[in-house]
Design a protein around this motif. Structure first.
Motif, PDB file in Angstrom:
ATOM      1  N   MET A   1     -24.211  33.910  -4.833  1.00 11.93           N
ATOM      2  CA  MET A   1     -25.486  34.631  -4.752  1.00 11.93           C
ATOM      3  C   MET A   1     -25.781  34.962  -3.285  1.00 11.93           C
ATOM      4  O   MET A   1     -25.704  34.096  -2.424  1.00 11.93           O
ATOM      5  N   GLN A   2     -26.069  36.237  -3.009  1.00  9.60           N
ATOM      6  CA  GLN A   2     -26.421  36.674  -1.655  1.00  9.60           C
ATOM      7  C   GLN A   2     -27.918  36.494  -1.475  1.00  9.60           C
ATOM      8  O   GLN A   2     -28.698  37.118  -2.182  1.00  9.60           O
ATOM      9  N   ILE A   3     -28.328  35.665  -0.538  1.00  5.55           N
ATOM     10  CA  ILE A   3     -29.774  35.560  -0.367  1.00  5.55           C
ATOM     11  C   ILE A   3     -30.180  36.069   1.013  1.00  5.55           C
ATOM     12  O   ILE A   3     -29.403  36.012   1.952  1.00  5.55           O
ATOM     13  N   PRO A   4     -31.404  36.593   1.117  1.00  4.15           N
ATOM     14  CA  PRO A   4     -31.815  37.218   2.373  1.00  4.15           C
ATOM     15  C   PRO A   4     -31.990  36.210   3.512  1.00  4.15           C
ATOM     16  O   PRO A   4     -31.938  34.997   3.296  1.00  4.15           O
ATOM     17  N   ASP A   5     -32.209  36.730   4.721  1.00  3.49           N
ATOM     18  CA  ASP A   5     -32.408  35.881   5.902  1.00  3.49           C
ATOM     19  C   ASP A   5     -33.811  35.299   5.884  1.00  3.49           C
ATOM     20  O   ASP A   5     -34.731  35.861   6.478  1.00  3.49           O
ATOM     21  N   ILE A   6     -33.952  34.188   5.234  1.00  3.56           N
ATOM     22  CA  ILE A   6     -35.280  33.586   5.112  1.00  3.56           C
ATOM     23  C   ILE A   6     -35.283  32.219   5.804  1.00  3.56           C
ATOM     24  O   ILE A   6     -34.250  31.770   6.305  1.00  3.56           O
ATOM     25  N   THR A   7     -36.448  31.578   5.800  1.00  6.56           N
ATOM     26  CA  THR A   7     -36.551  30.201   6.280  1.00  6.56           C
ATOM     27  C   THR A   7     -36.857  29.313   5.078  1.00  6.56           C
ATOM     28  O   THR A   7     -37.726  29.639   4.271  1.00  6.56           O
ATOM     29  N   ILE A   8     -36.124  28.222   4.982  1.00  6.61           N
ATOM     30  CA  ILE A   8     -36.346  27.269   3.886  1.00  6.61           C
ATOM     31  C   ILE A   8     -36.815  25.951   4.496  1.00  6.61           C
ATOM     32  O   ILE A   8     -36.142  25.391   5.367  1.00  6.61           O
ATOM     33  N   PHE A 138     -43.224  25.616  10.151  1.00  7.05           N
ATOM     34  CA  PHE A 138     -43.010  26.952   9.577  1.00  7.05           C
ATOM     35  C   PHE A 138     -43.942  27.176   8.391  1.00  7.05           C
ATOM     36  O   PHE A 138     -43.493  27.206   7.237  1.00  7.05           O
ATOM     37  N   PRO A 139     -45.249  27.351   8.664  1.00  9.33           N
ATOM     38  CA  PRO A 139     -46.179  27.547   7.538  1.00  9.33           C
ATOM     39  C   PRO A 139     -45.876  28.815   6.752  1.00  9.33           C
ATOM     40  O   PRO A 139     -46.303  28.948   5.615  1.00  9.33           O
ATOM     41  N   ASN A 140     -45.107  29.748   7.355  1.00  4.06           N
ATOM     42  CA  ASN A 140     -44.775  30.988   6.637  1.00  4.06           C
ATOM     43  C   ASN A 140     -43.384  30.974   6.020  1.00  4.06           C
ATOM     44  O   ASN A 140     -42.878  32.025   5.624  1.00  4.06           O
ATOM     45  N   ALA A 141     -42.757  29.816   5.941  1.00  2.86           N
ATOM     46  CA  ALA A 141     -41.421  29.750   5.325  1.00  2.86           C
ATOM     47  C   ALA A 141     -41.483  30.345   3.923  1.00  2.86           C
ATOM     48  O   ALA A 141     -42.440  30.098   3.180  1.00  2.86           O
ATOM     49  N   GLU A 142     -40.466  31.132   3.586  1.00  2.00           N
ATOM     50  CA  GLU A 142     -40.481  31.830   2.291  1.00  2.00           C
ATOM     51  C   GLU A 142     -40.275  30.868   1.134  1.00  2.00           C
ATOM     52  O   GLU A 142     -40.796  31.077   0.039  1.00  2.00           O
ATOM     53  N   ILE A 143     -39.474  29.834   1.370  1.00  2.00           N
ATOM     54  CA  ILE A 143     -39.228  28.838   0.313  1.00  2.00           C
ATOM     55  C   ILE A 143     -39.588  27.465   0.873  1.00  2.00           C
ATOM     56  O   ILE A 143     -39.103  27.073   1.938  1.00  2.00           O
TER      57      ILE A 143
END
Ligand code: DC
Length: 244
Positions: A1-8, A138-143
């Motif tokens: 699975m290709q996942i976007p450049d996010i912060t976890i 990272f309060p704005n982390a996507e996951i």
């Protein structure tokens, strides 16, 4: 699975398997893994080696100035360096573990660690584990994942780790120590351990790693609407003269 450049962000109580889980995510999806607890351990080692913390945890205010030039960074993989020195083994000793919690309560220490973590993750595509990643760092982390497990299960895991290292743990003591650390981490004033409102709880008391990864994959797919490439259905399209 290709996942976007996010912060976890992976937070949770001690011995819930945060670092194993975060490392696996990094490996599987090609993310940078950062262990924020290692940074607190690095500051603790520095304070100990320079006489800036007493045996009864009194911290010399000179530590604040010293942090302005303290060079803690990760080398190859997740190995922590102090300047040129590989300190990975030194930060995992009982001496450091015993004093890291008081060090981690000091606001200027937290600011130092947060600043460094932001510098290291500037390029994005990061998975970071700790106690306050989803709430403060990272309060704005996507996951955001918040890991829990029954205390007896966590104590048993810790007990097994210590026994495997040749130590002679006593189950009740291990359990008591875990509960004490949970208490300190969640009751300190600066950035206490608490679940971010937009996090997903992963209680892995009765789960294995494969299931944990499948769980987070499901979470990511749901969040970004990712689907696998549709599978070929045998027969469809093969016979254009088929009856209707
Ligand atoms: O995850 P660990 O056991 O290596 O963490 C060491 C200590 O650092 C632990 O007592 C809690 C503290 N810590 C913290 O306060 N905030 C973080 N983001 C990570 C760790």
């Amino acid at each position: 699975m290709q996942i976007p450049d996010i912060t976890i962000a992976v937070d949770g109580y001690s011995s819930t398997g945060k670092s194993t889980f975060a490392r696996l995510i990094a490996e599987k999806f090609g993310f940078l893994y950062l262990d924020s607890g290692a940074m607190y351990r690095g500051v603790t080692l520095y304070a100990q080696e320079n006489g800036l913390i007493s045996p009864d945890n009194v911290i010399d205010p000179a530590l604040e100035k010293a942090l302005e030039t303290l060079d803690l960074h990760f080398g190859q993989g997740t190995v922590l360096y102090m300047g040129e020195r590989n300190i990975e083994k030194l930060i995992r000793t009982m001496e450091v573990s015993a004093q890291v919690s008081p060090i981690a309560t000091v606001p200027y220490v937290r600011q130092y660690v947060d600043r460094r973590l932001h510098e290291f993750s500037a390029a994005g595509r990061v998975v970071m584990d700790g106690r306050d990643i989803g709430t403060t760092v990272f309060p704005n982390a996507e996951i955001k994942v918040f890991m829990t497990a029954r205390p007896e299960v966590r104590a048993q895991r810790r007990f097994d780790e210590l026994a495997a290292k040749g130590q002679n743990p006593v189950f009740e003591e291990v359990l008591k120590n875990l509960e004490e650390r949970d208490y300190i981490d969640s009751h300190r004033e600066a950035s206490p351990l608490r679940r971010a409102a937009d996090s997903f709880e992963l209680n892995n008391s009765d789960m294995g790693l494969t299931e944990e990864i499948a769980w987070v994959e499901g979470l990511i797919r749901g969040k970004f609407g990712l689907l696998d490439a549709p599978e070929e259905i045998p027969g469809i399209g093969a016979d254009k003269t088929g009856t209707v």
